[in-house]
Design a protein around this motif. Structure first.
Motif, PDB file in Angstrom:
ATOM      1  N   GLN A  98       0.830  -1.209   0.000  1.00  0.00           N
ATOM      2  CA  GLN A  98       0.000   0.000   0.000  1.00  0.00           C
ATOM      3  C   GLN A  98       0.863   1.257   0.000  1.00  0.00           C
ATOM      4  O   GLN A  98       0.574   2.226  -0.705  1.00  0.00           O
ATOM      5  CB  GLN A  98      -0.928  -0.012   1.215  1.00  0.00           C
ATOM      6  N   VAL A  99       1.934   1.241   0.784  1.00  0.00           N
ATOM      7  CA  VAL A  99       2.849   2.388   0.825  1.00  0.00           C
ATOM      8  C   VAL A  99       3.472   2.608  -0.552  1.00  0.00           C
ATOM      9  O   VAL A  99       3.564   3.746  -1.037  1.00  0.00           O
ATOM     10  CB  VAL A  99       3.947   2.174   1.888  1.00  0.00           C
ATOM     11  N   ALA A 100       3.916   1.537  -1.184  1.00  0.00           N
ATOM     12  CA  ALA A 100       4.557   1.661  -2.490  1.00  0.00           C
ATOM     13  C   ALA A 100       3.594   2.231  -3.527  1.00  0.00           C
ATOM     14  O   ALA A 100       3.964   3.097  -4.333  1.00  0.00           O
ATOM     15  CB  ALA A 100       5.090   0.297  -2.933  1.00  0.00           C
ATOM     16  N   MET A 101       2.356   1.759  -3.516  1.00  0.00           N
ATOM     17  CA  MET A 101       1.370   2.292  -4.459  1.00  0.00           C
ATOM     18  C   MET A 101       1.073   3.762  -4.173  1.00  0.00           C
ATOM     19  O   MET A 101       0.943   4.580  -5.095  1.00  0.00           O
ATOM     20  CB  MET A 101       0.089   1.459  -4.388  1.00  0.00           C
ATOM     21  N   TYR A 102       0.957   4.085  -2.882  1.00  0.00           N
ATOM     22  CA  TYR A 102       0.698   5.477  -2.492  1.00  0.00           C
ATOM     23  C   TYR A 102       1.826   6.390  -2.974  1.00  0.00           C
ATOM     24  O   TYR A 102       1.587   7.459  -3.550  1.00  0.00           O
ATOM     25  CB  TYR A 102       0.558   5.542  -0.973  1.00  0.00           C
ATOM     26  N   LEU A 103       3.080   5.982  -2.744  1.00  0.00           N
ATOM     27  CA  LEU A 103       4.216   6.799  -3.158  1.00  0.00           C
ATOM     28  C   LEU A 103       4.309   6.892  -4.680  1.00  0.00           C
ATOM     29  O   LEU A 103       4.678   7.942  -5.221  1.00  0.00           O
ATOM     30  CB  LEU A 103       5.505   6.226  -2.583  1.00  0.00           C
TER      31      LEU A 103
END
Length: 468
Positions: A406-411
């Motif tokens: 989720q963090v990677a997609m958000y960034l």
């Protein structure tokens, strides 16, 4: 038993609740609660009748745990509908409150109770009103259309379909319509829901064989407000039910208002019949806010929350650095205020610059290095969270992998020029709605969890460094 509980006790309980649920959840469901009395370690909590059942079903354990954290392990909570002033500690358990337009009553312990809730029992955020909506060039037409619908439901534009990226005010307009109709609509019934909730309730109705109760809830409303209809894509059974719900309401002159991140014609995996109906009324769009609107949004939020930001350009700096959406603006302001409270520093431009640099990096550094790639983001996230890049792209859904993904997609969404479908292709061919959901989950957690904030800030700072 004292009729009015000590102010510090209730304040402490509210503060504890804020720590246990996301801010948006607290604002919608728990902020309306009031204290009905305190007797030692026993607390009476009063809920508005229209939300009492839902709060009892979803948040009873949260209330209990929060009370025990504040008053000790023997603390008990009696949740009652407003108007039921039975003393705390009498052992009575509150039953479902009678509400206007309610479906036939069923026992509180019946699994169908949630499906037989009041047809209007969909709480609206009281902060989301037309008065609080900041109008600019990017949303002026959408605001005017929403107000026209609120003033004349079923006759102005039906359906009204509001399009825009996440965080630009679509949900605010839906709640504004609902709040206006409830205040001035002469008793018209209003239901607000998201497609996710509609889907979950429909599947539950199928499982418990109470589809009639589900239909009662959604097809007997004067105004139905539906958020994020793009998530209907590829949900065949839910699409079919939504199609019939839409027709039933439209044929009786009920008002429908829907939001999406894409216009109807671009929701490619949606049934053609629904695309035609969604586009049969008025389609309006909301774009990203312009600089003047961003500053006005921040100024109104600061005034509403009683935040003194001085006059050295704090709000202007936030508006300059956070340009994509209103939700991001407000989240940045909240982080600045929280950091000032934790460190004891005054809220000024220097503090805001420090916090924003941690979250977003320096614009000049980003410009010099060029936009990072999704692959570079995946590498940094994998290293930070001790997972492999293959795991991020894989099908695993454990917490160990899901949160970093989720963090990677958000960034990727925040720091690259890739579209949501393109980002999904970088993550093992996931679809647009999966990426959007991941971004929302990450943004919510970053805004409420200091550890999550620090982790994302650390990765963001490294994004401006050249890959080695």
């Amino acid at each position: 038993m004292t009729p009015d509980p000590p102010h510090p006790t209730w304040t402490r309980l509210q503060a504890e609740l804020r720590q246990r649920v996301p801010e948006s959840t607290f604002d919608v469901w728990l902020a309306p609660l009031r204290c009905g009395g305190v007797d030692g370690a026993s607390v009476v909590v009063l809920a508005p009748s229209e939300v009492h059942n839902w709060v009892e079903q979803r948040f009873a354990s949260v209330l209990r745990d929060a009370a025990r954290a504040v008053l000790g392990p023997s603390a008990t909570v009696a949740l009652r509908a407003a108007g039921d002033q039975t003393a705390a500690g009498d052992g009575a358990h509150p039953g479902p409150g009678a509400t206007r337009g309610a479906a036939p009553a069923v026992p509180a312990d019946d699994p169908r109770a949630a499906l037989f809730a009041d047809t209007e029992a969909s709480p609206l955020n009281p902060k989301f009103t037309f008065e609080q909506f900041v109008i600019g060039d990017a949303n002026r037409f959408a605001h005017a259309a929403a107000l026209a619908v609120a003033e004349n439901p079923g006759n102005a534009y039906n359906p009204l379909f509001v399009v825009g990226p996440p965080g630009v005010g679509k949900t605010h307009l839906l709640h504004s319509i609902g709040n206006y109709v409830r205040a001035y609509g002469g008793g018209l019934t209003v239901r607000y829901t998201t497609v996710e909730r509609f889907t979950n309730e429909f599947l539950e109705a199928l499982k418990t064989r109470d589809v009639d109760a589900f239909k009662h809830r959604y097809r007997r409303n004067d105004v139905l407000l539906i958020d994020d209809v793009q998530f209907l894509e590829s949900k065949v059974k839910t699409e079919e039910e939504f199609f019939h719900t839409f027709n039933a309401l439209h044929e009786t002159g009920s008002q429908l208002v829907l939001t999406s991140d894409r216009p109807p014609r671009d929701i490619e995996k949606l049934d053609e019949r629904l695309r035609q109906r969604f586009g049969s009324g008025l389609v309006v769009d909301i774009r990203q806010p312009d600089p003047a609107t961003r500053v006005t949004v921040l100024r109104k939020r600061a005034h509403h929350d009683g935040i003194d930001v001085g006059d050295d350009g704090v709000l202007e700096l936030i508006a300059e650095r956070v340009t994509d959406n209103v939700r991001g603006l407000e989240a940045a302001l909240i982080r600045v205020v929280a950091y000032a409270s934790l460190t004891g520093r005054a809220i000024d431009r220097a503090l805001a610059d420090d916090v924003l640099t941690q979250l977003y990096g320096r614009a000049a550094a980003r410009a010099a290095a060029g936009p990072p790639t999704v692959e570079r983001i995946q590498e940094l996230v994998a290293e930070t969270f001790d997972v492999t890049r293959e795991e991020l792209l894989g099908a695993g859904r454990t917490a160990r992998v899901a949160w970093p993904r989720q963090v990677a997609m958000y960034l990727a969404r925040e720091h690259t020029h890739e579209t949501l479908p393109a980002i999904g292709r970088h993550f093992g061919g996931r679809d647009h709605s999966t990426v959007l959901h991941a971004c929302k989950r990450a943004a919510d957690r970053i805004g409420t969890d200091p550890d999550a904030f620090d982790a994302v800030a650390s990765i963001t700072a490294r994004l401006t460094e050249p890959a080695v």
